[in-house]
Design a protein around this motif. Structure first.
Motif, mmCIF file in Angstrom:
data_model
loop_
_atom_site.group_PDB
_atom_site.id
_atom_site.type_symbol
_atom_site.label_atom_id
_atom_site.label_comp_id
_atom_site.label_asym_id
_atom_site.label_seq_id
_atom_site.Cartn_x
_atom_site.Cartn_y
_atom_site.Cartn_z
ATOM 1 N N GLY A 251 0.795 -1.215 0.000
ATOM 2 C CA GLY A 251 0.000 0.000 0.000
ATOM 3 C C GLY A 251 0.829 1.268 0.000
ATOM 4 O O GLY A 251 0.286 2.360 -0.111
ATOM 5 N N TYR A 252 2.151 1.161 0.111
ATOM 6 C CA TYR A 252 3.004 2.346 0.086
ATOM 7 C C TYR A 252 3.046 2.985 -1.296
ATOM 8 O O TYR A 252 3.504 4.106 -1.442
ATOM 9 C CB TYR A 252 4.429 1.987 0.529
ATOM 10 N N ARG A 253 2.557 2.262 -2.295
ATOM 11 C CA ARG A 253 2.579 2.790 -3.653
ATOM 12 C C ARG A 253 1.728 4.047 -3.792
ATOM 13 O O ARG A 253 1.998 4.885 -4.653
ATOM 14 C CB ARG A 253 2.097 1.709 -4.629
ATOM 15 N N VAL A 254 0.740 4.224 -2.942
ATOM 16 C CA VAL A 254 -0.133 5.398 -3.054
ATOM 17 C C VAL A 254 0.652 6.700 -2.909
ATOM 18 O O VAL A 254 0.254 7.727 -3.436
ATOM 19 C CB VAL A 254 -1.304 5.380 -2.041
ATOM 20 N N SER A 255 1.781 6.660 -2.219
ATOM 21 C CA SER A 255 2.583 7.868 -2.061
ATOM 22 C C SER A 255 3.600 8.045 -3.190
ATOM 23 O O SER A 255 4.204 9.112 -3.313
ATOM 24 C CB SER A 255 3.321 7.848 -0.720
ATOM 25 N N LYS A 256 3.777 7.024 -4.024
ATOM 26 C CA LYS A 256 4.778 7.078 -5.085
ATOM 27 C C LYS A 256 4.188 7.211 -6.486
ATOM 28 O O LYS A 256 4.849 7.671 -7.396
ATOM 29 C CB LYS A 256 5.641 5.803 -5.070
ATOM 30 N N ARG A 257 2.931 6.767 -6.651
ATOM 31 C CA ARG A 257 2.346 6.736 -7.990
ATOM 32 C C ARG A 257 2.129 8.144 -8.547
ATOM 33 O O ARG A 257 2.095 9.127 -7.797
ATOM 34 C CB ARG A 257 1.036 5.964 -7.971
ATOM 35 N N ARG A 258 1.954 8.229 -9.855
ATOM 36 C CA ARG A 258 1.819 9.522 -10.511
ATOM 37 C C ARG A 258 0.396 10.077 -10.428
ATOM 38 O O ARG A 258 0.187 11.243 -10.148
ATOM 39 C CB ARG A 258 2.248 9.379 -11.973
ATOM 40 N N LYS A 259 -0.578 9.221 -10.674
ATOM 41 C CA LYS A 259 -1.977 9.653 -10.679
ATOM 42 C C LYS A 259 -2.612 9.364 -9.323
ATOM 43 O O LYS A 259 -2.347 8.327 -8.718
ATOM 44 C CB LYS A 259 -2.725 8.897 -11.769
ATOM 45 N N CYS A 260 -3.430 10.255 -8.849
ATOM 46 C CA CYS A 260 -4.131 10.114 -7.570
ATOM 47 C C CYS A 260 -3.171 9.865 -6.410
ATOM 48 O O CYS A 260 -3.403 8.993 -5.572
ATOM 49 C CB CYS A 260 -5.166 8.985 -7.617
ATOM 50 N N GLN A 261 -2.079 10.615 -6.385
ATOM 51 C CA GLN A 261 -1.090 10.450 -5.327
ATOM 52 C C GLN A 261 -1.688 10.862 -3.992
ATOM 53 O O GLN A 261 -2.435 11.836 -3.905
ATOM 54 C CB GLN A 261 0.134 11.297 -5.638
ATOM 55 N N SER A 262 -1.385 10.106 -2.952
ATOM 56 C CA SER A 262 -1.958 10.327 -1.642
ATOM 57 C C SER A 262 -0.897 10.082 -0.576
ATOM 58 O O SER A 262 0.241 9.736 -0.901
ATOM 59 C CB SER A 262 -3.148 9.391 -1.458
ATOM 60 N N ARG A 263 -1.285 10.231 0.682
ATOM 61 C CA ARG A 263 -0.341 10.016 1.773
ATOM 62 C C ARG A 263 -0.582 8.666 2.432
ATOM 63 O O ARG A 263 -1.716 8.173 2.472
ATOM 64 C CB ARG A 263 -0.490 11.109 2.810
ATOM 65 N N VAL A 264 0.497 8.111 2.996
ATOM 66 C CA VAL A 264 0.374 6.892 3.782
ATOM 67 C C VAL A 264 -0.046 7.317 5.184
ATOM 68 O O VAL A 264 0.552 8.225 5.771
ATOM 69 C CB VAL A 264 1.712 6.124 3.829
ATOM 70 N N GLY A 265 -1.077 6.663 5.706
ATOM 71 C CA GLY A 265 -1.594 7.031 7.020
ATOM 72 C C GLY A 265 -0.601 6.770 8.134
ATOM 73 O O GLY A 265 0.277 5.903 8.026
ATOM 74 N N ILE A 266 -0.743 7.482 9.229
ATOM 75 C CA ILE A 266 0.196 7.386 10.352
ATOM 76 C C ILE A 266 0.195 5.986 10.963
ATOM 77 O O ILE A 266 1.228 5.491 11.403
ATOM 78 C CB ILE A 266 -0.111 8.474 11.414
#
Length: 179
Positions: free
Chosen positions: A135-150
């Motif tokens: 799930g860490y990919r959400v912070s690395k991807r180009r589209k719909c980039q998001s943060r990893v929760g605490i």
């Protein structure tokens, strides 16, 4: 509250392993160090440059002084296992960062199983391990980039516990490791 350890998304894995050899000088010695890394990993190393000139060490700005290789996947785990075997599966608590990564160094590359070559010499190297969760990919991807929760980030304690369970490693509290 359900048990967090049963969740497959909470599993910690090795994202990448970075091997670094810093010779502090360019030229023949750096090329031999790059050859050692290539022989060890089968990948072409990249060269790091000096940020600024230090006259006492006789290095100039933008001069190549180090080489490193980034390894991912199964090969990273094999090399990490070999490096930890050299360290006898003992790391200091200060080797772990607050972001859940850890690093250590070895003094001789021939301890990893490479045959000694007198023309090459002996090089020490740094191992740096980056841990993550699915799930860490959400912070690395180009589209719909998001943060990893605490709650999902790997902490220092998580990394230490993973090291102790995965490799049956020992954490030391000393100021310096014995060589």
């Amino acid at each position: 509250m359900p048990d967090k350890s049963a969740n497959v998304m909470r599993d910690i894995r090795v994202s990448k392993l970075v091997l670094n050899i810093c010779t502090g000088e360019s030229g023949d010695r750096l090329q031999k160090a790059a050859k050692v890394l290539e022989q060890l990993t089968g990948q072409q190393p990249i060269f790091g440059k000096a940020r600024y000139t230090v006259r006492q060490w006789s290095i100039r700005r933008n001069e190549k002084i180090s080489c490193c290789v980034t390894i991912r996947g199964e090969k990273a785990l094999q090399l990490l296992e070999a490096g930890l075997k050299v360290k006898e599966y003992e790391l200091l608590k200060k080797n772990f960062s607050n972001t859940g990564n850890f690093g250590f160094g070895i003094t001789e590359h021939i301890d990893l199983g490479i045959k000694y070559d007198p023309s090459t010499g002996i090089y020490g190297m740094d191992f740096y391990v980056v841990l993550d969760r699915p799930g860490y990919r959400v912070s690395k991807r180009r589209k719909c980039q998001s943060r990893v929760g605490i709650q999902h980030k790997v902490t220092k304690e998580d990394a230490m516990k993973w090291f102790q369970t995965k490799f049956e490693g020992v954490l030391l509290n000393k100021a310096h490791a014995q060589y």
